[in-house]
Design an enzyme around this catalytic site. Structure first.
Site, PDB file in Angstrom:
ATOM      1  N   ARG A  39       0.434  -1.351  -0.663  1.00  0.00           N
ATOM      2  CA  ARG A  39      -0.270   0.183   0.318  1.00  0.00           C
ATOM      3  C   ARG A  39       1.015   1.096  -0.057  1.00  0.00           C
ATOM      4  O   ARG A  39       1.998   1.344  -0.336  1.00  0.00           O
ATOM      5  CB  ARG A  39      -0.805   0.049   1.763  1.00  0.00           C
TER       6      ARG A  39
ATOM      7  N   HIS B  64      -3.880   3.207  -5.204  1.00  0.00           N
ATOM      8  CA  HIS B  64      -4.283   1.488  -4.569  1.00  0.00           C
ATOM      9  C   HIS B  64      -3.746   0.658  -6.526  1.00  0.00           C
ATOM     10  O   HIS B  64      -4.098  -0.613  -6.332  1.00  0.00           O
ATOM     11  CB  HIS B  64      -5.867   1.094  -4.744  1.00  0.00           C
TER      12      HIS B  64
ATOM     13  N   ARG C  37      -1.655  -2.128  -7.012  1.00  0.00           N
ATOM     14  CA  ARG C  37      -2.647  -3.522  -6.383  1.00  0.00           C
ATOM     15  C   ARG C  37      -3.723  -3.864  -7.228  1.00  0.00           C
ATOM     16  O   ARG C  37      -3.229  -5.572  -7.405  1.00  0.00           O
ATOM     17  CB  ARG C  37      -2.697  -2.883  -4.626  1.00  0.00           C
TER      18      ARG C  37
ATOM     19  N   TRP D 147      -3.790  -9.319   1.599  1.00  0.00           N
ATOM     20  CA  TRP D 147      -5.251  -9.227   1.693  1.00  0.00           C
ATOM     21  C   TRP D 147      -6.015 -10.403   2.978  1.00  0.00           C
ATOM     22  O   TRP D 147      -5.316 -11.986   2.898  1.00  0.00           O
ATOM     23  CB  TRP D 147      -6.107  -9.137   0.581  1.00  0.00           C
TER      24      TRP D 147
ATOM     25  N   TYR E 247     -11.852  -7.494  -7.220  1.00  0.00           N
ATOM     26  CA  TYR E 247     -10.880  -6.957  -7.706  1.00  0.00           C
ATOM     27  C   TYR E 247     -10.640  -7.977  -9.025  1.00  0.00           C
ATOM     28  O   TYR E 247     -10.274  -6.896 -10.561  1.00  0.00           O
ATOM     29  CB  TYR E 247      -9.264  -6.793  -7.427  1.00  0.00           C
TER      30      TYR E 247
END
Length: 342
Positions: A168, A286, A289, A312, A321
């Site tokens: 992150r 983000h 990722r 995660w 995603y």
């Protein structure tokens, strides 16, 4: 924050036991991330203002009052995910005050279900950052790798590390030069002290591939940071094309987000992406990722492997995603393709 100021005004004058528990809660605020704590303070401000204006109690809050508050948030235009966040943080505040969370009531459960159902029917969809894919990284690598601008050399190294590690933005920002070591083949290994979901003394180890190791090495060499073990790896670059050694605080989230904005201007599709919940009009913090998760899923890496790389904890997050990747890999699509000739 070391005092009770944001919380003190929520407590009745006779709530001595509650005040003491909340004082202990504030003293232990380091148990929570800055983001969680700031979200809690925001919910407290909004919730207490609503309670004052409507003659209700915020702490403790009754199930009926919480139901009305959540419905008010929905009517005010908040997304269902925001409403759920308010409910969860109000529950957390009550637990830490030694109070029964009002969320456990069927009355509140029905309200949340009603809000979520209405959101889905109205067409609300979860927001998602615009993916930054491997092709985007390689395009930028071609354009910036020989740049004479130190800022672009830093930005390219940052994007390589961001994509390769799936860290992150805040986790990338606090990496220091001393966190770097080398494997036997010369490739870089990063010792990540902790992440949003992994807080343990052993930390987290992330390895970089050949090209990413090369780009990070180039940045450290050209910037002179190799000789500064306490410096943040991705520090500021002065307008005179010189890197500034920064050891006290990392680049701000805004400064790191600006790296993605510059990358979008350089190698994006040429126009803003379709608005997504009034956000995500280009690459953002983000994006690496999301893009890396999609690229891994496209290459048939398992959900467990993707979760491990991105730290995660919930498979549902990853599935959100990558939901479009295997849209045509379902059993029914396969069945019909085998039996219907076009």
């Amino acid at each position: 924050m070391a005092d009770m100021t944001p919380i003190a005004g929520l407590i009745a004058t006779d709530g001595h036991d509650i005040a003491e528990r909340l004082r202990e809660f504030v003293q232990d605020r380091e148990a929570f991330s800055d983001n969680t704590w700031n979200q809690l303070l925001s919910v407290m401000r909004i919730g207490s203002r609503w309670a004052d204006e409507h003659g209700r109690s915020f702490l403790p809050m009754s199930p009926a009052d919480l139901r009305d508050y959540l419905l008010w948030l929905q009517a005010s235009g908040r997304a269902s995910s925001t409403v759920s966040t308010h409910a969860a943080l109000i529950s957390m505040l009550h637990r830490n005050a030694g109070l029964v969370p009002p969320n456990s009531s069927p009355q509140v459960f029905r309200a949340v279900k009603k809000i979520n159902r209405a959101a889905v029917i109205s067409g609300e969809r979860a927001g998602q950052a615009v993916p930054f894919r491997i092709g985007d990284l390689l395009t930028l690598d071609q354009r910036w790798s020989d740049s004479e601008r130190l800022q672009q050399i830093r930005d390219l190294a940052f994007l390589h590390v961001a994509y390769a590690t799936l860290l992150r933005v805040s986790e990338l920002g606090r990496l220091r030069v001393r966190d770097i070591s080398r494997a036997a083949d010369g490739r870089i290994v990063l010792d990540v002290a902790w992440t949003k979901t992994i807080v343990m003394t052993g930390g987290l180890i992330k390895g970089l591939g050949d090209l990413s190791s090369q780009r990070l090495t180039e940045w450290l060499t050209l910037s002179g940071l190799n000789a500064e073990p306490d410096a943040f790896i991705f520090g500021p670059v002065h307008r005179t094309n010189c890197a500034r050694v920064e050891t006290s605080k990392p680049l701000s989230t805004r400064a790191l987000e600006d790296i993605f904005a510059r990358a979008w201007q350089e190698a994006g599709p040429g126009q803003d992406a379709r608005s997504n919940k009034n956000r995500y009009r280009g690459w953002s913090g983000h994006s690496t990722r999301v893009g890396a998760a999609i690229d891994m899923a496209t290459k048939k890496y398992s959900t467990a492997q993707i979760m491990q790389e991105g730290t995660w904890k919930k498979a549902e997050t990853v599935m959100r995603y990558i939901r479009h990747v295997d849209a045509h890999a379902g059993a029914m699509v396969d069945f019909m393709d085998q039996h219907i000739k076009v």
